[in-house]
Write a protein that holds these residues in place. Sequence first.
Motif, mmCIF file in Angstrom:
data_model
loop_
_atom_site.group_PDB
_atom_site.id
_atom_site.type_symbol
_atom_site.label_atom_id
_atom_site.label_comp_id
_atom_site.label_asym_id
_atom_site.label_seq_id
_atom_site.Cartn_x
_atom_site.Cartn_y
_atom_site.Cartn_z
ATOM 1 N N LEU A 7 -13.450 18.074 -62.934
ATOM 2 C CA LEU A 7 -13.976 17.438 -61.726
ATOM 3 C C LEU A 7 -14.747 16.144 -61.980
ATOM 4 O O LEU A 7 -15.081 15.436 -61.026
ATOM 5 C CB LEU A 7 -14.918 18.417 -61.002
ATOM 6 N N GLY A 8 -15.028 15.843 -63.226
ATOM 7 C CA GLY A 8 -15.929 14.736 -63.535
ATOM 8 C C GLY A 8 -15.376 13.352 -63.241
ATOM 9 O O GLY A 8 -14.160 13.135 -63.177
ATOM 10 N N ASP A 9 -16.309 12.418 -63.063
ATOM 11 C CA ASP A 9 -15.948 11.009 -62.925
ATOM 12 C C ASP A 9 -15.428 10.486 -64.257
ATOM 13 O O ASP A 9 -15.672 11.078 -65.318
ATOM 14 C CB ASP A 9 -17.169 10.186 -62.514
ATOM 15 N N LEU A 10 -14.738 9.354 -64.200
ATOM 16 C CA LEU A 10 -14.230 8.708 -65.406
ATOM 17 C C LEU A 10 -15.051 7.470 -65.701
ATOM 18 O O LEU A 10 -15.109 6.539 -64.898
ATOM 19 C CB LEU A 10 -12.756 8.329 -65.217
ATOM 20 N N ARG B 172 -16.427 11.949 -69.246
ATOM 21 C CA ARG B 172 -16.207 12.653 -67.985
ATOM 22 C C ARG B 172 -17.558 13.278 -67.591
ATOM 23 O O ARG B 172 -18.111 14.090 -68.351
ATOM 24 C CB ARG B 172 -15.142 13.747 -68.132
ATOM 25 N N ARG C 4 -9.759 22.931 -69.885
ATOM 26 C CA ARG C 4 -9.940 22.209 -68.610
ATOM 27 C C ARG C 4 -10.411 23.160 -67.516
ATOM 28 O O ARG C 4 -11.295 22.831 -66.723
ATOM 29 C CB ARG C 4 -8.631 21.545 -68.191
ATOM 30 N N GLN D 231 -6.072 3.741 -65.324
ATOM 31 C CA GLN D 231 -6.427 4.891 -64.506
ATOM 32 C C GLN D 231 -7.735 4.645 -63.774
ATOM 33 O O GLN D 231 -7.867 4.975 -62.586
ATOM 34 C CB GLN D 231 -6.510 6.145 -65.375
ATOM 35 N N LYS D 232 -8.705 4.068 -64.449
ATOM 36 C CA LYS D 232 -9.980 3.733 -63.816
ATOM 37 C C LYS D 232 -9.771 2.748 -62.677
ATOM 38 O O LYS D 232 -10.345 2.882 -61.593
ATOM 39 C CB LYS D 232 -10.917 3.142 -64.874
ATOM 40 N N HIS E 219 -19.934 15.273 -64.730
ATOM 41 C CA HIS E 219 -20.013 16.077 -63.509
ATOM 42 C C HIS E 219 -21.390 16.727 -63.436
ATOM 43 O O HIS E 219 -21.722 17.620 -64.227
ATOM 44 C CB HIS E 219 -18.937 17.151 -63.476
ATOM 45 N N PRO F 38 -9.079 12.510 -65.187
ATOM 46 C CA PRO F 38 -9.254 12.966 -63.801
ATOM 47 C C PRO F 38 -7.904 13.170 -63.127
ATOM 48 O O PRO F 38 -6.899 12.591 -63.535
ATOM 49 C CB PRO F 38 -10.021 11.816 -63.142
ATOM 50 N N ALA G 83 -8.254 19.333 -58.151
ATOM 51 C CA ALA G 83 -8.187 19.083 -59.590
ATOM 52 C C ALA G 83 -7.452 20.196 -60.324
ATOM 53 O O ALA G 83 -7.500 20.277 -61.540
ATOM 54 C CB ALA G 83 -9.599 18.931 -60.159
ATOM 55 N N LEU H 261 -8.146 4.643 -59.684
ATOM 56 C CA LEU H 261 -9.105 5.534 -59.021
ATOM 57 C C LEU H 261 -10.113 4.741 -58.192
ATOM 58 O O LEU H 261 -10.429 5.114 -57.053
ATOM 59 C CB LEU H 261 -9.833 6.387 -60.055
#
Length: 517
Positions: free
Chosen positions: A442-445, A461, A434, A309-310, A463, A359, A34, A313
């Motif tokens: 690093l977090g999920d979306l 986001r 960031r 983007q989701k 984490h 992300p 990341a 991913l």
Amino acid sequence: MKKIKNPLILLVVLIAAACSNQKGNKIENHWPHAGITYEIFIQSFYDTDGDGIGDINGVIKKLEHVKELGANAIWFMPVMPSPSYHKYDVTDYKDIHPDYGTLEDFKKLIEEAHKKDIKIVIDMIINHTSSEHPWFLESKKSRDNPYRDYYVWAQKDTIADFINKKTITLDSDNIQQWHDPGIGEDYYYGFFYGGMPDLNFDNPKVREEIYDIGRFWLEEVGVDGFRLDAAKHIFPDDRPEDNHAFWKEFREKMEAIKPDVYLVGEVYDMKEIVAPYLPGLPALFNFDFHYTLLESYEKEDGMLLAKRQKEILDFYQDITDEFIDATFSSNHDQPRLLNSLNENPRKLKQAINILMTMPGAPYLYYGEEIGMLGKKPDEHIREPFLWDIEANDKGRTSWIEPKYSIDETVTPLAIQKSMSTSYFNHYKEIIKLRNTNRALALGDLDLYENDLPQSMMAYYRNHKDQQVFVVHNLGDEDKKIIMPEDFGKMIFHYGGASKDEGELHLPAYSSIILEKE
């Protein structure tokens, strides 16, 4: 831990430890998964010997710029000897182009970069060589030359139906792939153009040559990884499975030399074509991100990029959970971002906000941080970096007469550093955020599911125990939305965005980030 007797020293240690454990306080290096990579075209970066061409010593001199910006790695466009200015047609895989310096200079650069915790990635061009490469010059001599089978040759009568084939692809506007070297009835294959003959990867000797080149740069020179050019063209497009298999083998060979080697591939296509390369190339450039970002601004459709983007991913996650999503908002092949955004400075600043809060492992193209300009042809997307006003800029390169990025249109870095609202200081601010916020890095979306005005983009986001809520208004009119509960701490705002009594107010092209309390 050694027992500390002095109470004053103990107090300092405890305070430092407490600060480092606070959320969003400590700068961290999340590369490669990341982290942030800065793309440099040495030719245009900084000239130390007065020949008008950027050089390796110039990069060494300006490493602090990369560090100050907040990047964790540098990707160099080709550095090997080549007859062209861009150097994507190599004549010697184990040397440095003399305009740039020497191998010893490059080793020194790596040493100095590593001292600053900056990794080094180089462009590896193995789909083709230059037509001036010694292998190809030998290959042309006769059908029984030992190097003949290093390239793809065919008799004219066997490829008659393909010689005048008119094919334009996403990554090439070349309309002819078979080329006449003028030595008889035999033609050679060059996907991009006649000066770049394709290597024959059906030949085991070619593959061994390539693996040895990789070993040389990893082991003897000390680079941290490779950006693999034209990765889907190792074999022709109708042999994708062979491409996938080659890259898996390449990865195995490189990891045997350097277990933590970084490999990022250029597979210029839609996600369904890109995804099968992941087992061999754990990092892949996300071209969809770049194009959808621009499309979102054109349509003032905020959620378009977040949803796509989701989708990407999740699609990649079904193949492997080890992939690295190399996002970017511009690069050396695309018009400068400011040009693509109608030269609107608010859009440019917001675009980097979006890139840095999504992300992925984002790439930054040199000069974007000062708002450089450039349009096709490619040379003018790669114009000299403006370090200072021209009269004071001793290291500004002059290999090309710039058409777009000149003192009258772009404020040089030295001046921007003293301007609180400059592009450079904005880039620094959002990159630092960031690098100090694990949820952003690093977090999920997770998409914001409530109704939104069309121009708004909103997502979470997440984490571990840290959550942030990010909102951008990609339109030219003020908008308001209801603020989600428990997200009362504002950690970033741009363009006049604000919160008040449970509402978020976002003027045109503004952004806001809230953290869960």
